[in-house]
Design a protein around this motif. Structure first.
Motif, PDB file in Angstrom:
ATOM      1  N   LEU A 106       0.833  -1.192   0.000  1.00 22.61           N
ATOM      2  CA  LEU A 106       0.000   0.000   0.000  1.00 22.61           C
ATOM      3  C   LEU A 106       0.875   1.251   0.000  1.00 22.61           C
ATOM      4  N   PRO A 107       0.404   2.319  -0.631  1.00 19.66           N
ATOM      5  CA  PRO A 107       1.147   3.579  -0.569  1.00 19.66           C
ATOM      6  C   PRO A 107       1.170   4.123   0.865  1.00 19.66           C
ATOM      7  N   LEU A 108       2.175   4.919   1.153  1.00 18.75           N
ATOM      8  CA  LEU A 108       2.377   5.439   2.503  1.00 18.75           C
ATOM      9  C   LEU A 108       1.184   6.229   3.033  1.00 18.75           C
ATOM     10  N   PRO A 109       0.529   7.127   2.252  1.00 16.02           N
ATOM     11  CA  PRO A 109      -0.616   7.854   2.818  1.00 16.02           C
ATOM     12  C   PRO A 109      -1.760   6.934   3.241  1.00 16.02           C
ATOM     13  N   ILE A 110      -1.999   5.861   2.494  1.00 18.79           N
ATOM     14  CA  ILE A 110      -3.062   4.936   2.867  1.00 18.79           C
ATOM     15  C   ILE A 110      -2.673   4.165   4.127  1.00 18.79           C
ATOM     16  N   LYS A 111      -1.402   3.821   4.258  1.00 17.58           N
ATOM     17  CA  LYS A 111      -0.931   3.161   5.480  1.00 17.58           C
ATOM     18  C   LYS A 111      -1.144   4.055   6.689  1.00 17.58           C
ATOM     19  N   ILE A 112      -0.792   5.338   6.542  1.00 14.67           N
ATOM     20  CA  ILE A 112      -0.914   6.276   7.667  1.00 14.67           C
ATOM     21  C   ILE A 112      -2.380   6.430   8.064  1.00 14.67           C
ATOM     22  N   ILE A 113      -3.265   6.548   7.079  1.00 18.37           N
ATOM     23  CA  ILE A 113      -4.700   6.652   7.377  1.00 18.37           C
ATOM     24  C   ILE A 113      -5.176   5.405   8.111  1.00 18.37           C
ATOM     25  N   GLY A 114      -4.725   4.239   7.678  1.00 22.54           N
ATOM     26  CA  GLY A 114      -5.102   2.992   8.343  1.00 22.54           C
ATOM     27  C   GLY A 114      -4.600   2.941   9.768  1.00 22.54           C
ATOM     28  N   TYR A 115      -3.372   3.376   9.991  1.00 26.09           N
ATOM     29  CA  TYR A 115      -2.835   3.391  11.352  1.00 26.09           C
ATOM     30  C   TYR A 115      -3.664   4.296  12.254  1.00 26.09           C
ATOM     31  N   PHE A 116      -4.043   5.484  11.752  1.00 24.35           N
ATOM     32  CA  PHE A 116      -4.851   6.398  12.553  1.00 24.35           C
ATOM     33  C   PHE A 116      -6.232   5.822  12.831  1.00 24.35           C
ATOM     34  N   LEU A 117      -6.853   5.216  11.820  1.00 25.02           N
ATOM     35  CA  LEU A 117      -8.198   4.659  12.010  1.00 25.02           C
ATOM     36  C   LEU A 117      -8.193   3.524  13.023  1.00 25.02           C
ATOM     37  N   PHE A 118      -7.330   2.537  12.814  1.00 25.30           N
ATOM     38  CA  PHE A 118      -7.306   1.399  13.732  1.00 25.30           C
ATOM     39  C   PHE A 118      -6.768   1.787  15.099  1.00 25.30           C
ATOM     40  N   GLY A 119      -5.778   2.649  15.134  1.00 25.19           N
ATOM     41  CA  GLY A 119      -5.273   3.127  16.418  1.00 25.19           C
ATOM     42  C   GLY A 119      -6.322   3.908  17.178  1.00 25.19           C
ATOM     43  N   GLY A 120      -7.086   4.729  16.465  1.00 25.45           N
ATOM     44  CA  GLY A 120      -8.162   5.478  17.113  1.00 25.45           C
ATOM     45  C   GLY A 120      -9.255   4.572  17.645  1.00 25.45           C
ATOM     46  N   MET A 121      -9.604   3.536  16.883  1.00 22.98           N
ATOM     47  CA  MET A 121     -10.628   2.603  17.356  1.00 22.98           C
ATOM     48  C   MET A 121     -10.165   1.858  18.602  1.00 22.98           C
ATOM     49  N   ILE A 122      -8.912   1.443  18.614  1.00 27.58           N
ATOM     50  CA  ILE A 122      -8.388   0.739  19.785  1.00 27.58           C
ATOM     51  C   ILE A 122      -8.330   1.671  20.982  1.00 27.58           C
ATOM     52  N   LEU A 123      -7.878   2.908  20.758  1.00 28.95           N
ATOM     53  CA  LEU A 123      -7.809   3.883  21.848  1.00 28.95           C
ATOM     54  C   LEU A 123      -9.194   4.202  22.396  1.00 28.95           C
ATOM     55  N   MET A 124     -10.178   4.370  21.520  1.00 29.96           N
ATOM     56  CA  MET A 124     -11.541   4.647  21.979  1.00 29.96           C
ATOM     57  C   MET A 124     -12.118   3.461  22.744  1.00 29.96           C
ATOM     58  N   GLY A 125     -11.794   2.249  22.314  1.00 28.76           N
ATOM     59  CA  GLY A 125     -12.257   1.070  23.039  1.00 28.76           C
ATOM     60  C   GLY A 125     -11.673   1.003  24.433  1.00 28.76           C
ATOM     61  N   ILE A 126     -10.387   1.288  24.550  1.00 26.85           N
ATOM     62  CA  ILE A 126      -9.746   1.283  25.865  1.00 26.85           C
ATOM     63  C   ILE A 126     -10.335   2.377  26.748  1.00 26.85           C
ATOM     64  N   LEU A 127     -10.505   3.567  26.180  1.00 32.64           N
ATOM     65  CA  LEU A 127     -11.094   4.663  26.957  1.00 32.64           C
ATOM     66  C   LEU A 127     -12.533   4.351  27.363  1.00 32.64           C
TER      67      LEU A 127
END
Length: 57
Positions: free
Chosen positions: A28-49
């Motif tokens: 995957l291109p780098l911008p799509i990777k970064i968007i994926g990291y933010f999306l999944f990281g945000g979902m995990i962070l919101m779940g923990i919170l």
């Protein structure tokens, strides 16, 4: 001899006749990777919170 040796006749058929790719595929291109990291990281962070907030109230 090809660098990729098929392990059975079916894979040889797919490689020679149908033109199945022999490599692992592209990345995957780098911008799509970064968007994926933010999306999944945000979902995990919101779940923990949410679990922390649920246990507090």
């Amino acid at each position: 001899m090809a660098p990729y040796k098929p392990f059975n006749d079916v894979m040889k058929h797919k490689q020679n006749i149908e033109g199945a790719p022999t490599n692992k595929g592209g990345r995957l291109p780098l911008p799509i990777k970064i968007i994926g990291y933010f999306l999944f990281g945000g979902m995990i962070l919101m779940g923990i919170l949410a679990m922390i907030a649920n246990s507090m109230f």
